[in-house]
Motif scaffolding. Structure first.
Motif, PDB file in Angstrom:
ATOM      1  N   THR A  99       8.710  -1.906  15.809  1.00 54.85           N
ATOM      2  CA  THR A  99       7.342  -1.392  15.817  1.00 54.85           C
ATOM      3  C   THR A  99       7.340   0.126  15.979  1.00 54.85           C
ATOM      4  OG1 THR A  99       6.597  -3.455  16.837  1.00 54.85           O
ATOM      5  CG2 THR A  99       5.091  -1.582  16.920  1.00 54.85           C
ATOM      6  N   PRO A 100       6.635   0.863  15.097  1.00 54.55           N
ATOM      7  CA  PRO A 100       6.581   2.330  15.225  1.00 54.55           C
ATOM      8  C   PRO A 100       5.694   2.749  16.388  1.00 54.55           C
ATOM      9  CG  PRO A 100       5.193   1.588  13.414  1.00 54.55           C
ATOM     10  CD  PRO A 100       5.922   0.371  13.915  1.00 54.55           C
ATOM     11  N   THR A 101       5.826   3.998  16.761  1.00 51.86           N
ATOM     12  CA  THR A 101       5.019   4.556  17.854  1.00 51.86           C
ATOM     13  C   THR A 101       3.980   5.546  17.357  1.00 51.86           C
ATOM     14  OG1 THR A 101       6.717   6.239  18.211  1.00 51.86           O
ATOM     15  CG2 THR A 101       6.849   4.232  19.551  1.00 51.86           C
ATOM     16  N   GLN A 102       4.172   6.116  16.145  1.00 54.95           N
ATOM     17  CA  GLN A 102       3.222   7.108  15.641  1.00 54.95           C
ATOM     18  C   GLN A 102       1.970   6.407  15.126  1.00 54.95           C
ATOM     19  OE1 GLN A 102       5.052   9.287  12.426  1.00 54.95           O
ATOM     20  NE2 GLN A 102       6.147   7.484  11.671  1.00 54.95           N
ATOM     21  N   THR A 103       0.826   6.989  15.481  1.00 53.37           N
ATOM     22  CA  THR A 103      -0.461   6.369  15.160  1.00 53.37           C
ATOM     23  C   THR A 103      -1.294   7.179  14.174  1.00 53.37           C
ATOM     24  OG1 THR A 103      -1.453   7.423  17.088  1.00 53.37           O
ATOM     25  CG2 THR A 103      -0.568   5.191  17.385  1.00 53.37           C
ATOM     26  N   ASP A 104      -1.040   8.493  14.034  1.00 51.59           N
ATOM     27  CA  ASP A 104      -1.865   9.351  13.173  1.00 51.59           C
ATOM     28  C   ASP A 104      -1.321   9.312  11.748  1.00 51.59           C
ATOM     29  OD1 ASP A 104      -3.436  10.066  15.314  1.00 51.59           O
ATOM     30  OD2 ASP A 104      -2.134  11.760  15.846  1.00 51.59           O
ATOM     31  N   VAL A 105      -2.039   8.621  10.887  1.00 54.80           N
ATOM     32  CA  VAL A 105      -1.646   8.524   9.489  1.00 54.80           C
ATOM     33  C   VAL A 105      -2.100   9.792   8.768  1.00 54.80           C
ATOM     34  CG1 VAL A 105      -1.828   7.173   7.370  1.00 54.80           C
ATOM     35  CG2 VAL A 105      -1.884   6.030   9.604  1.00 54.80           C
ATOM     36  N   PRO A 106      -1.185  10.520   8.074  1.00 53.93           N
ATOM     37  CA  PRO A 106      -1.612  11.715   7.312  1.00 53.93           C
ATOM     38  C   PRO A 106      -2.692  11.349   6.307  1.00 53.93           C
ATOM     39  CG  PRO A 106       0.773  11.594   7.469  1.00 53.93           C
ATOM     40  CD  PRO A 106       0.256  10.296   7.997  1.00 53.93           C
ATOM     41  N   GLN A 107      -3.690  12.279   6.151  1.00 50.88           N
ATOM     42  CA  GLN A 107      -4.814  12.003   5.262  1.00 50.88           C
ATOM     43  C   GLN A 107      -4.357  11.780   3.829  1.00 50.88           C
ATOM     44  OE1 GLN A 107      -7.994  11.501   6.123  1.00 50.88           O
ATOM     45  NE2 GLN A 107      -7.313  11.628   8.257  1.00 50.88           N
ATOM     46  N   ALA A 108      -3.264  12.459   3.455  1.00 52.95           N
ATOM     47  CA  ALA A 108      -2.789  12.308   2.079  1.00 52.95           C
ATOM     48  C   ALA A 108      -2.285  10.894   1.816  1.00 52.95           C
ATOM     49  CB  ALA A 108      -1.680  13.324   1.788  1.00 52.95           C
ATOM     50  N   LEU A 109      -1.825  10.251   2.903  1.00 51.81           N
ATOM     51  CA  LEU A 109      -1.315   8.892   2.741  1.00 51.81           C
ATOM     52  C   LEU A 109      -2.335   7.830   3.117  1.00 51.81           C
ATOM     53  CD1 LEU A 109       2.266   9.356   4.258  1.00 51.81           C
ATOM     54  CD2 LEU A 109       1.587   9.403   1.850  1.00 51.81           C
ATOM     55  N   ASN A 110      -3.513   8.290   3.625  1.00 50.59           N
ATOM     56  CA  ASN A 110      -4.523   7.351   4.084  1.00 50.59           C
ATOM     57  C   ASN A 110      -5.083   6.600   2.893  1.00 50.59           C
ATOM     58  OD1 ASN A 110      -6.514   5.921   5.318  1.00 50.59           O
ATOM     59  ND2 ASN A 110      -7.380   7.676   6.416  1.00 50.59           N
ATOM     60  N   PRO A 111      -4.861   5.349   2.784  1.00 49.86           N
ATOM     61  CA  PRO A 111      -5.377   4.605   1.624  1.00 49.86           C
ATOM     62  C   PRO A 111      -6.893   4.545   1.656  1.00 49.86           C
ATOM     63  CG  PRO A 111      -4.464   3.097   3.261  1.00 49.86           C
ATOM     64  CD  PRO A 111      -4.146   4.485   3.746  1.00 49.86           C
ATOM     65  N   LYS A 112      -7.499   4.890   0.486  1.00 47.25           N
ATOM     66  CA  LYS A 112      -8.950   4.861   0.391  1.00 47.25           C
ATOM     67  C   LYS A 112      -9.366   3.707  -0.508  1.00 47.25           C
ATOM     68  CE  LYS A 112      -9.377   9.865   0.953  1.00 47.25           C
ATOM     69  NZ  LYS A 112      -9.874  11.124   0.356  1.00 47.25           N
ATOM     70  N   GLY A 166       0.810  -1.214   0.000  1.00 42.23           N
ATOM     71  CA  GLY A 166       0.000   0.000   0.000  1.00 42.23           C
ATOM     72  C   GLY A 166       0.842   1.262   0.000  1.00 42.23           C
ATOM     73  N   ASN A 167       0.152   2.400   0.129  1.00 45.04           N
ATOM     74  CA  ASN A 167       0.842   3.679   0.190  1.00 45.04           C
ATOM     75  C   ASN A 167       1.570   3.873   1.504  1.00 45.04           C
ATOM     76  OD1 ASN A 167      -0.182   4.329  -2.330  1.00 45.04           O
ATOM     77  ND2 ASN A 167      -2.061   5.228  -1.460  1.00 45.04           N
ATOM     78  N   VAL A 168       1.145   3.147   2.540  1.00 44.47           N
ATOM     79  CA  VAL A 168       1.712   3.344   3.861  1.00 44.47           C
ATOM     80  C   VAL A 168       1.704   2.003   4.594  1.00 44.47           C
ATOM     81  CG1 VAL A 168      -0.539   3.945   4.857  1.00 44.47           C
ATOM     82  CG2 VAL A 168       1.554   4.700   5.997  1.00 44.47           C
ATOM     83  N   MET A 169       2.699   1.815   5.466  1.00 42.61           N
ATOM     84  CA  MET A 169       2.762   0.593   6.268  1.00 42.61           C
ATOM     85  C   MET A 169       1.964   0.816   7.550  1.00 42.61           C
ATOM     86  SD  MET A 169       6.760  -0.594   5.888  1.00 42.61           S
ATOM     87  CE  MET A 169       7.386   0.969   6.509  1.00 42.61           C
ATOM     88  N   VAL A 170       0.984  -0.046   7.797  1.00 48.00           N
ATOM     89  CA  VAL A 170       0.131   0.060   8.978  1.00 48.00           C
ATOM     90  C   VAL A 170       0.020  -1.324   9.623  1.00 48.00           C
ATOM     91  CG1 VAL A 170      -2.132   0.698   9.894  1.00 48.00           C
ATOM     92  CG2 VAL A 170      -1.165   1.938   7.942  1.00 48.00           C
ATOM     93  N   GLY A 171       0.247  -1.384  10.903  1.00 47.60           N
ATOM     94  CA  GLY A 171       0.143  -2.644  11.634  1.00 47.60           C
ATOM     95  C   GLY A 171       0.565  -2.451  13.075  1.00 47.60           C
ATOM     96  N   ASP A 172       0.762  -3.559  13.771  1.00 50.36           N
ATOM     97  CA  ASP A 172       1.242  -3.482  15.157  1.00 50.36           C
ATOM     98  C   ASP A 172       2.441  -4.412  15.306  1.00 50.36           C
ATOM     99  OD1 ASP A 172       0.055  -5.962  15.129  1.00 50.36           O
ATOM    100  OD2 ASP A 172      -1.615  -5.412  16.434  1.00 50.36           O
TER     101      ASP A 172
END
Length: 805
Positions: free
Chosen positions: A567-580, A496-502
């Motif tokens: 594991t990253p600590t930041q949780t707020d994904v920028p809207q521009a990178l938020n996959p829709k 995806g545009n951004v890596m998201v997970g835990d």
């Protein structure tokens, strides 16, 4: 079987083999944790010898002797071998009797597969007890009943076989560090030589030699022989004995059969803690220090679906294997000790099999609610993997259980500058398959231009930590994150545009990247509670599901396992990178009914089966029934199978002789069958010579037998007082006569020979009738010929080179 008291020489013949057997038993010292094995071994010798001597005094036959010995084995075995299971450490219980049977059958395998020194299960001490019991029973029976009939060196030497078997068994069941092998070997040989050399000497012979002045020379010669044996043993022991690592012991050749890890992948249950149990108290811990983590499970194998514990598949290197712990926990490999840490853990909302630990376990106790111990069953269900630090209680922990654990911690890793010149360790880990291509490509990309192993791994860690975003998949997260760490989830993480997970996804991704670069990486699942700096370690700390964590460890040569936290600590994904999600026309399908599941329940909970697995064996019988049955059937097979084999040989021998093509050969076969059967009944081997001479010798021995103990049939009555000389003459007539013999005449000789055999059996005691089932004249004749040849080669008194006997 006389009631006369045993002579001094007989007592010596009983005691010396027991002493030799005890030397063999002592060799098990390196295999056991405490001295319980010594009491069991010595007690087994006493119980076996006592049963043999009591049976002699009571004039018991073979069957009654065995029955008396079995009763003594069960009666005294509880106090000697498993006193923890006996009532007041003495009175047998159902559990202790069961252990005496199970230990005799399966204790041999357990003592080989458990890590020495062995302490559990309790029935492992039955091994020295049962083996010493058998040697004491058989050896004392032979010394008190069989040897006095004819005291020869060959017969006496047979009594050394049992103690020698114990000695060899203690070597094979021992460890790479034997227990005083030179001292025990020389002592065993010296006692055996002196006993075999002097046992035939009577008091009258000693007095005669004293008058002649030869006794001193004989004593001096014996001392010289013993001294030479000691010197030779010491020299050969120091020169020929291999180093400990090359010593052959069975435990090094046996693969431990324990396979306790039969649960779902621990990492698959990550979302259960981070979402469902986020605010529940999983444990309450005393003794935690700041920045200290609790390990639950270490996973080093990946199959494209989950990371799992591969210790059962790879029993060496960095994976290790789960073993039933004896008295001491083994030292972990590849770990540089950093100190000891003791924690007291009280179980809350936790019902898994993994025991949390701050490092590598060195001591552990588990108590139930109220401080009551969990007993032998729980202790025997504990498994430990020294390579990974994983500790498992097969029955599982439950609310209210308290765990006190002392663990060895890993020393803090050197800084990266010191590690740049250090290569990764060459260790064997579990197999990793089906790594997605995108993961391997990203590993090369994230590693960038770093040349060293630590540089590449740090680049991967920092890239995941800084460019990824944290999401546990709850409704409050800005971006949804699916659970799982299979190959498809790994592809989604990087596609995806951004890596998201835990932690589940990032730890899995980094470990796969490291393995794709051929670095020995594994995933650790546990808890990372936040303990403030300067906090009192004695203060109880609540660990909730929110503290769950996963990280990566990579082994470096000479350093040990270095941790990585991607594991990253930041949780707020920028809207521009938020996959829709893209909207595409979809065919109309019938929608499933609405689910009442919670909106946070995005994944299926992992249900871990931690219930006790009942020991079910073949045909649905409980394990203890099978153990008890085997404990009875195996001794019966040992007793009955030899008799069956001998009976088959005898039947085949008689059929071959009776089915001879010529009548004279059949008649000669009848006479041979008669002589062999009388020999097997204990009448004694006849002297060599003609049939008439053999008949005369056998008649003399038959007349010494008592009258028939039970009424034989008519033929037996007629032949009970007859002699064998007429039968010998008729056999000679049929064999050597000029006229041809008929089949009817040969059958008549066979009928008379079988009648003599039957009549003789009626006149013997029950014990001798049972014993003849185990005797085969061809085999006993061969043994007598070999013994006679050996004795003929020994110089006797008065012969050149001979000594006093």
């Amino acid at each position: 079987m006389s009631r006369a008291p045993m002579s001094f020489r007989t007592w010596v013949d009983v005691v010396v083999p027991l002493l030799l057997a005890m030397i063999g038993v002592v060799g098990l010292a390196s295999s056991y944790h405490d001295l319980g094995w010594l009491l069991a071994g010595a007690g087994g010798l006493v119980v076996g010898a006592g049963a043999a001597l009591a049976a002699r005094a009571l004039r018991f036959g073979v069957l009654l002797t065995v029955a008396l010995a079995l009763v003594a084995y069960l009666l005294f075995g509880s106090a000697l071998a498993v006193p923890e299971q006996a009532l007041a450490a003495v009175v047998p219980t159902l559990t202790s009797v069961q252990s005496l049977g199970v230990g005799a059958v399966w204790g041999w395998a357990d003592i080989l597969t458990l890590r020495a020194p062995v302490d559990l299960p309790d029935y492992v001490t039955v091994v020295p007890y049962a083996s010493a019991w058998v040697v004491g029973l058989v050896g004392s029976t032979l010394a008190a009943r069989w040897l006095p009939r004819r005291r020869t060196a060959a017969r006496a030497s047979l009594l050394v076989l049992g103690p020698a078997a114990l000695y060899v068994g203690s070597v094979l069941l021992g460890t790479q560090q034997p227990y005083y092998p030179g001292v025990r070997g020389v002592l065993f040989a010296a006692i055996a030589l002196v006993w075999l050399g002097w046992r035939g000497t009577t008091g009258e012979q000693i007095r005669v030699e004293r008058r002649r002045g030869t006794l001193g020379r004989r004593v001096t010669g014996t001392a010289i022989v013993i001294g030479a044996a000691v010197v030779l043993g010491a020299v050969s022991g120091s020169v020929l004995v291999p180093p400990p690592q090359d010593r052959f012991v069975l435990r090094e050749k046996v693969e431990p059969p324990f396979q306790p890890i039969d649960v779902a992948s621990p990492l698959s249950g990550f979302r259960r803690y981070s979402k469902i149990d986020a605010n529940r108290t999983i444990f309450t811990v005393r003794g935690l220090k700041p920045d200290e983590r609790l390990r639950l499970a270490t996973m080093d194998g990946y199959d494209g679906h989950v990371w799992d514990v591969a210790g059962a598949q790879v029993a060496s290197g960095g994976s290790g294997s789960f073993e039933l712990v004896g008295g001491a926990y083994p030292a972990p490999p590849l770990v540089r000790p950093g100190g000891r840490q003791t924690l007291t853990i009280t179980v809350g909302d936790y019902d898994d099999v993994w025991i949390p630990t701050p490092g590598y376990t060195q001591a552990l106790t588990v108590t139930g609610p109220g401080g009551a111990g969990l007993g032998d069953a729980a202790r025997q269900s504990l498994r430990y993997n020294a390579a990974t630090g994983g500790t498992v209680l097969l029955g599982g922990l439950a609310r209210g259980d308290a765990v006190r654990i002392t663990a060895q911690t890993q020393r803090a890793a050197p800084d990266d500058d010191q590690l740049r010149s250090v290569p990764t360790a060459n260790v064997q880990l579990g197999p990793v398959t089906d790594i997605p291509d995108v993961v391997a490509a990203k590993a090369t990309e994230f590693a960038a231009s770093a040349k060293s192993a630590i540089g590449q791994l740090r680049n991967i860690e920092q890239t995941l930590h800084t460019k990824g975003y944290l999401s546990h998949g709850t409704s409050s997260d800005t971006v949804a994150s699916l659970a799982g760490h299979g190959a498809d989830r790994m592809e989604q993480l990087f596609s995806g545009n951004v890596m998201v997970g835990d932690d589940e996804q990032y730890a899995s991704a980094m470990a796969l990247m490291a393995r794709s670069l051929h670095y020995p990486a594994r995933v650790v699942f546990g808890f990372a509670p936040k303990v403030p700096d300067g906090a009192d370690p004695a203060t109880p700390r609540k660990i909730t599901g929110h503290d769950v964590s996963a990280w990566v460890e990579v082994a470096f040569q000479g350093v040990g396992w270095v941790p990585f936290y991607p594991t990253p600590t930041q949780t707020d994904v920028p809207q521009a990178l938020n996959p829709k999600p893209q909207t595409e026309p979809q065919p109309q399908v019938r929608q499933p009914p609405r689910s009442n599941s919670d909106e946070n329940d995005l994944v299926t909970n992992v249900k871990i089966d931690d219930g006790d697995k009942k020991d079910v064996s073949l045909f649905g019988l409980p394990g203890w029934v099978v153990a008890a049955g085997l404990g009875v059937l195996i001794p019966l097979a040992i007793v009955l199978l030899p008799a069956l084999v001998v009976a088959l040989f005898k039947a085949r021998r008689m059929r071959r002789r009776r089915a001879a093509a010529r009548a004279p050969d059949a008649a000669a076969g009848a006479w041979s069958e008669l002589v062999d059967r009388l020999d097997e009944l204990g009448i004694g081997p006849p002297p060599p010579g003609t049939r008439a001479r053999v008949a005369g010798a056998l008649d003399a021995r038959l007349r010494e037998l008592p009258a028939a103990g039970r009424a034989p049939d008519a033929v037996g009555t007629a032949t009970a007082t007859a002699t064998l000389e007429p039968l010998a003459r008729r056999t000679d007539e049929l064999v050597f006569a000029a006229r041809p013999a008929t089949a009817a005449e040969a059958d008549a000789v066979w009928a008379e020979a079988l009648a003599v055999i039957q009549s003789t059996e009626h006149r013997l005691s029950r014990g001798r009738r049972v014993l003849r089932r185990y005797r085969l004249s061809s085999l006993t004749g061969w043994a007598r010929r070999m013994a006679a040849r050996g004795l003929a080669a020994v110089p006797r008194t008065g012969e050149p080179g001979g000594g006093a006997r």
